[in-house]
Scaffold this motif. Structure first.
Motif, PDB file in Angstrom:
ATOM      1  N   ARG A 101       0.818  -1.214   0.000  1.00 45.85           N
ATOM      2  CA  ARG A 101       0.000   0.000   0.000  1.00 45.85           C
ATOM      3  C   ARG A 101       0.846   1.255   0.000  1.00 45.85           C
ATOM      4  N   VAL A 102       2.152   1.098   0.131  1.00 39.92           N
ATOM      5  CA  VAL A 102       3.054   2.246   0.178  1.00 39.92           C
ATOM      6  C   VAL A 102       3.236   2.805  -1.229  1.00 39.92           C
ATOM      7  N   LYS A 103       3.193   4.123  -1.353  1.00 38.66           N
ATOM      8  CA  LYS A 103       3.334   4.761  -2.651  1.00 38.66           C
ATOM      9  C   LYS A 103       4.755   4.592  -3.182  1.00 38.66           C
ATOM     10  N   GLN A 104       4.870   4.704  -4.519  1.00 41.00           N
ATOM     11  CA  GLN A 104       6.136   4.417  -5.171  1.00 41.00           C
ATOM     12  C   GLN A 104       7.252   5.363  -4.737  1.00 41.00           C
ATOM     13  N   ASP A 105       6.931   6.652  -4.560  1.00 40.60           N
ATOM     14  CA  ASP A 105       7.990   7.578  -4.173  1.00 40.60           C
ATOM     15  C   ASP A 105       8.537   7.253  -2.794  1.00 40.60           C
ATOM     16  N   THR A 106       7.663   6.770  -1.899  1.00 42.32           N
ATOM     17  CA  THR A 106       8.117   6.378  -0.567  1.00 42.32           C
ATOM     18  C   THR A 106       9.002   5.153  -0.639  1.00 42.32           C
ATOM     19  N   VAL A 107       8.596   4.175  -1.446  1.00 38.81           N
ATOM     20  CA  VAL A 107       9.392   2.958  -1.615  1.00 38.81           C
ATOM     21  C   VAL A 107      10.768   3.294  -2.185  1.00 38.81           C
ATOM     22  N   MET A 108      10.801   4.168  -3.186  1.00 44.32           N
ATOM     23  CA  MET A 108      12.076   4.557  -3.785  1.00 44.32           C
ATOM     24  C   MET A 108      12.984   5.225  -2.760  1.00 44.32           C
ATOM     25  N   GLY A 109      12.406   6.087  -1.927  1.00 46.57           N
ATOM     26  CA  GLY A 109      13.206   6.747  -0.909  1.00 46.57           C
ATOM     27  C   GLY A 109      13.816   5.771   0.076  1.00 46.57           C
ATOM     28  N   VAL A 110      13.027   4.772   0.495  1.00 48.70           N
ATOM     29  CA  VAL A 110      13.525   3.781   1.445  1.00 48.70           C
ATOM     30  C   VAL A 110      14.614   2.921   0.817  1.00 48.70           C
ATOM     31  N   VAL A 111      14.357   2.431  -0.403  1.00 49.86           N
ATOM     32  CA  VAL A 111      15.301   1.521  -1.053  1.00 49.86           C
ATOM     33  C   VAL A 111      16.613   2.223  -1.376  1.00 49.86           C
ATOM     34  N   PHE A 112      16.535   3.403  -1.995  1.00 47.85           N
ATOM     35  CA  PHE A 112      17.782   4.040  -2.417  1.00 47.85           C
ATOM     36  C   PHE A 112      18.590   4.530  -1.217  1.00 47.85           C
ATOM     37  N   SER A 113      17.926   5.037  -0.182  1.00 51.64           N
ATOM     38  CA  SER A 113      18.678   5.498   0.988  1.00 51.64           C
ATOM     39  C   SER A 113      19.325   4.326   1.710  1.00 51.64           C
ATOM     40  N   GLY A 114      18.617   3.177   1.763  1.00 49.07           N
ATOM     41  CA  GLY A 114      19.186   1.997   2.397  1.00 49.07           C
ATOM     42  C   GLY A 114      20.398   1.477   1.648  1.00 49.07           C
ATOM     43  N   MET A 115      20.293   1.393   0.324  1.00 45.01           N
ATOM     44  CA  MET A 115      21.417   0.889  -0.469  1.00 45.01           C
ATOM     45  C   MET A 115      22.569   1.885  -0.483  1.00 45.01           C
TER      46      MET A 115
END
Length: 277
Positions: free
Chosen positions: A88-102
């Motif tokens: 249910r998480v929006k794409q921009d939020t997912v991108m922020g989590v993934v890229f900041s984590g990596m």
């Protein structure tokens, strides 16, 4: 006077810088048009930062850095697409989590390895240190990406404007989606030696944004984007020689100036239309 103006062309390192700038300008400009239309500016930012851990791991393993960069970019792209489609998480939020984590993982790996080699050029670019292998890598990737985008631009345009209509029309939406992500990862790998990871996002957004404000038809948009990016790449490299500055940030500043001019022009035209109406 002429000798002074032609002075940058007399040095081999400047010749290589001009070559890689011209090579990278075309695929990044074409791709930026699709990213702007699809609203994937953050996706380009995410992948450009997320390739750092792949580069560090490739360096540790002793394999070509571009292999690690491409693998990490694909992991980021695929995982972002999967998480956004299955949560249910929006794409921009997912991108922020993934890229900041990596990117955080990459920084930890970068600071933990004990080596005398400096990988700063991966972050900030090293156009003046481009070698023959870098030219071949950038040239081949740029050619492949440019051909793929130009051959499939109509399908990709429809997918960017209306994915539902593209699916109804019989297009393989999933293939277009992940194919565009793959092309994005390849393009970022090609720009590593030119602008580095941090400034690569400028090349993947600014040309398309400039063209979007300048013209109305998508075919013309791609042409304007390529011209603007080529002028900025070659002009920024040329000016950096006389300004004694790094080419990459000079290029980005020129693109920013082009964007501001396009924005001002569009604002004036809109005001004229409102006044006439």
């Amino acid at each position: 006077m002429i000798d002074t103006l032609l002075m940058p062309l007399q040095f081999p390192f400047m010749q290589n810088a001009f070559l890689v700038a011209a090579m990278v300008a075309v695929p990044t400009a074409l791709l930026s048009c699709f990213l702007v239309l699809k609203g994937w500016a953050l996706m380009g930012d995410a992948i450009s930062h997320a390739v750092l851990p792949g580069i560090i791991l490739a360096y540790i393993a002793g394999i070509p850095l571009i292999i690690g960069a491409f693998a990490a970019g694909m992991v980021c792209a695929v995982s972002t697409g999967y998480l956004s489609e299955n949560s249910r998480v929006k794409q921009d939020t997912v991108m922020g989590v993934v890229f900041s984590g990596m990117f955080g993982l990459g920084i930890i790996l970068y600071t933990s390895i004990d080596t005398n080699a400096h990988l700063d050029h991966i972050l900030f670019g090293n156009m003046l240190g481009v070698g023959t292998q870098d030219l071949w890598t950038a040239g081949i990737i740029s050619l492949v990406v440019s051909v793929l985008l130009l051959v499939n631009w109509k399908a990709l345009m429809l997918h960017a404007f209306d994915p539902a209509q593209a699916q109804v029309s019989g297009l393989r939406v999933g293939l277009l989606h992940y194919g565009l992500l793959t092309v994005l990862s390849l393009t970022i790998v090609a720009t590593l030696t030119a602008t580095g990871l941090i400034l690569a996002i400028g090349l993947l957004i600014a040309p398309g944004a400039i063209a979007f404000l300048t013209v109305r038809r998508f075919g013309a948009m791609m042409f304007v984007a390529v011209v603007a990016c080529m002028v900025a790449m070659l002009g920024g490299t040329y000016l950096s020689f006389f300004l004694d500055s790094a080419p990459a940030p000079t290029i980005i500043l020129i693109l920013t100036g082009f964007f501001l001019l396009a924005f001002i022009r569009r604002s004036v035209l809109n005001r004229r239309v409102k006044t006439i109406a």
